[in-house]
Design an enzyme around this catalytic site. Structure first.
Site, PDB file in Angstrom:
ATOM      1  N   LYS A 276      -9.283  -3.829   7.776  1.00  0.00           N
ATOM      2  CA  LYS A 276     -10.126  -2.631   7.752  1.00  0.00           C
ATOM      3  C   LYS A 276     -10.957  -2.612   9.045  1.00  0.00           C
ATOM      4  O   LYS A 276     -11.694  -3.554   9.315  1.00  0.00           O
ATOM      5  CB  LYS A 276     -11.067  -2.667   6.538  1.00  0.00           C
ATOM      6  CG  LYS A 276     -10.364  -2.430   5.208  1.00  0.00           C
ATOM      7  CD  LYS A 276     -11.364  -2.409   4.068  1.00  0.00           C
ATOM      8  CE  LYS A 276     -10.668  -2.379   2.712  1.00  0.00           C
ATOM      9  NZ  LYS A 276     -10.009  -1.105   2.400  1.00  0.00           N
ATOM     10  N   ARG A 351      -3.107  -3.389  -6.452  1.00  0.00           N
ATOM     11  CA  ARG A 351      -1.968  -3.169  -7.352  1.00  0.00           C
ATOM     12  C   ARG A 351      -1.108  -4.429  -7.470  1.00  0.00           C
ATOM     13  O   ARG A 351      -0.451  -4.645  -8.485  1.00  0.00           O
ATOM     14  CB  ARG A 351      -1.158  -1.959  -6.850  1.00  0.00           C
ATOM     15  CG  ARG A 351      -0.455  -2.142  -5.536  1.00  0.00           C
ATOM     16  CD  ARG A 351      -0.129  -0.824  -4.850  1.00  0.00           C
ATOM     17  NE  ARG A 351      -1.349  -0.093  -4.463  1.00  0.00           N
ATOM     18  CZ  ARG A 351      -1.364   1.052  -3.807  1.00  0.00           C
ATOM     19  NH1 ARG A 351      -0.238   1.628  -3.444  1.00  0.00           N
ATOM     20  NH2 ARG A 351      -2.499   1.641  -3.488  1.00  0.00           N
TER      21      ARG A 351
HETATM   22 ZN   LIG Z   1      -7.549  -2.982  -0.040  1.00  0.00          ZN
END
Ligand SMILES: [Zn+2]
Length: 509
Positions: A276, A351
């Site tokens: 990120k 997920r």
């Molecule tokens: Zn993530």
């Protein structure tokens, strides 16, 4: 567990006498005219002569006649429009709590006047939960400073029976929400996976909820291969090593509801090798909000010990670190259910963690014909973009025939924990289809979910296939709290909300 206890008031006139023990009276109603207690209404009308803000702001003013010699009036404003709901009470109580705490109030008597309308049948409870939300202070602050000064209110007097639930029920709910806020809100070193597991063990110690923790990294690697791929880069740092936490509660009597909850507990999300950047990492210690909600729900069960319900909850507590051993896009990893998953982007890690957890829950639910499955997660920025501050529910076909999400959402509406129902569609399955014979499934694309069409629905298709849920006849609802998990959508500084907990509690407890 220092949250304010409820004292149920049966006799209002003695509670309101100037000699009563209460040190303030907090009044919540649409406006002055909606207040039913004549003495309080007279005081409000008198104050209105000198302060025109009375029906638009939370105010404190002195009054010689009431206990504590002060009234805090918290007007909800209009309640009759179709889009008004019980959050009007919750939100204004949240504000009143801050004013009360800074004014030095410790034991308020709380009076609530709500319209006679199904939507507001839990208004008194919502006021209590709004007050406790406003009063809660972060765990780090409570550790560093004096907890009794930070959270000064110890007791709240509530009139009559608290709506449709007992005071015990309500305090159990708050105990659960407090656990959830602590787990979600705490910074990434104190609440790294081992700390997360320790907190759960401690919060549920000696209770009717059984807690098991897997900390053996080799066992996790064997049994939770997708989860462990995310955990790989954190293994070298012992204090960041992954944990799987399983919590089981089985109430007395014939079981009516049997719930299997998977919680996403990413204790820190750097994005992994798909790092990120541009300031998008701050706040990612809150990527464990789904797991926090699940653990909080188990705390509520532990306090309440309801009959007729069984709940098995499993949390994958993992730090998505970056390092020499970090997993990368293009890797193909076989899930616990035997599905070959091609990694599309390492920032779509939640997920992967949920998938193997769901598979283990399917194994535990073999022979359980009442089993209903849920995954609770801060999964996608798309959920926040699509439905704003609401929880997004995505259900499979079996759940849809049972109206599972609709009933959850209806319960959430009555408990100031609302959700919107999204459909699972064929495009979602197409999106994650394999492109070659090398794999069976793609984990994600490479754009931010917020700019991907159906960005919060397609991951639910992935979860079904990768976990093997699509090969069962279980009802399954995915609960995405990325938009609702913190106040104001402020992931770095907003207070955690325990989103999803009251919706589940209202529906099943
Ligand atoms: Zn993530």
């Amino acid at each position: 567990m220092a949250f304010p206890k409820i004292t149920v008031i049966d006799d209002l006139s003695s509670a309101l006498s100037a000699s009563a023990k209460w040190d303030a009276v907090i009044v919540v109603a649409a406006d002055c005219n909606a207040v039913s207690e004549p003495a309080i209404q007279a005081a409000l009308n008198a104050h209105q002569q000198i302060d025109a803000r009375i029906n638009s702001e939370v105010l404190l003013f002195s009054n010689e006649q009431v206990p504590g010699k002060r009234i805090i009036f918290a007007p909800t404003g209009q309640l009759s429009r179709y889009y008004d709901d019980v959050r009007r009470f919750f939100d204004v109580a949240n504000q009143a709590a801050k004013l009360a705490a800074s004014a030095g109030v410790k034991q308020p008597l709380v009076l609530v006047d709500a319209p006679d309308d199904e939507r507001f049948k839990n208004a008194v409870s919502a006021v209590y939960l709004g007050l406790t939300q406003g009063l809660w202070q972060p765990l780090e602050a409570r550790m560093a400073l004096d907890e009794s000064e930070l959270e000064p209110i110890t007791e709240i007097g509530l009139l009559g029976s608290t709506d449709s639930v007992s005071a015990k029920w309500l305090m159990a709910a708050e105990a659960g929400k407090r656990v959830a806020r602590d787990l979600c809100g705490t910074e990434p070193e104190r609440m790294a996976p081992p700390g997360f597991a320790d907190y759960c063990v401690e919060a549920l110690a000696g209770s009717a909820v059984k807690v098991e923790v897997i900390s053996d990294q080799r066992q996790l690697e064997r049994q939770y291969p997708l989860l462990f791929a995310v955990a790989r880069a954190s293994e070298a740092v012992e204090r960041h090593q992954a944990r799987v936490i399983t919590m089981t509660y089985e109430g007395k009597g014939p079981i009516e509801h049997s719930l299997y909850l998977a919680g996403k507990g990413i204790t820190y999300d750097t994005g992994g090798a798909d790092l990120k950047v541009n300031g998008h990492m701050a706040g990612m210690s809150r990527d464990k909000g789904g797991a926090a909600t699940v653990a909080g729900f188990m705390k509520m069960l532990a306090q309440l010990q309801p009959e007729g319900i069984k709940v098995v909850a499993e949390i994958g507590a993992v730090r998505n670190s970056i390092g020499a051993d970090a997993f990368v896009a293009d890797e193909i990893i076989t899930s616990r259910a035997g599905v070959r998953v091609r990694i599309g982007n390492t920032d779509a890690e939640g997920r992967l963690v949920l998938s193997d957890v769901l598979t283990h829950l399917i194994e535990l639910a073999e022979n359980d014909d009442k089993a209903e499955f849920f995954s609770v997660a801060t999964l996608t920025g798309h959920a926040a973009r699509a439905v704003g501050p609401y929880t997004a529910l995505v259900e499979n076909g079996v759940a849809r025939t049972k109206d599972s999400a609709k009933m959850l959402s209806a319960a959430g509406d009555l408990w100031a924990d609302p959700a919107e129902v999204s459909r699972s569609r064929r495009e979602d399955f197409d999106f994650v289809r394999p492109r070659t014979k090398a794999d069976d499934l793609l984990s994600s694309n490479n754009a931010a979910s917020a700019v991907t069409a159906r960005g919060h629905q397609f991951p639910m298709a992935f979860l079904q296939i990768s976990s093997g849920l699509d090969k069962t006849s279980h009802a399954y609802t995915h609960v995405d709290i990325a938009g609702s998990g913190v106040e104001g959508g402020d992931w770095q500084h907003g207070k955690p909300t325990a989103a999803g907990l009251m919706m589940l509690a209202g529906r099943y407890l």
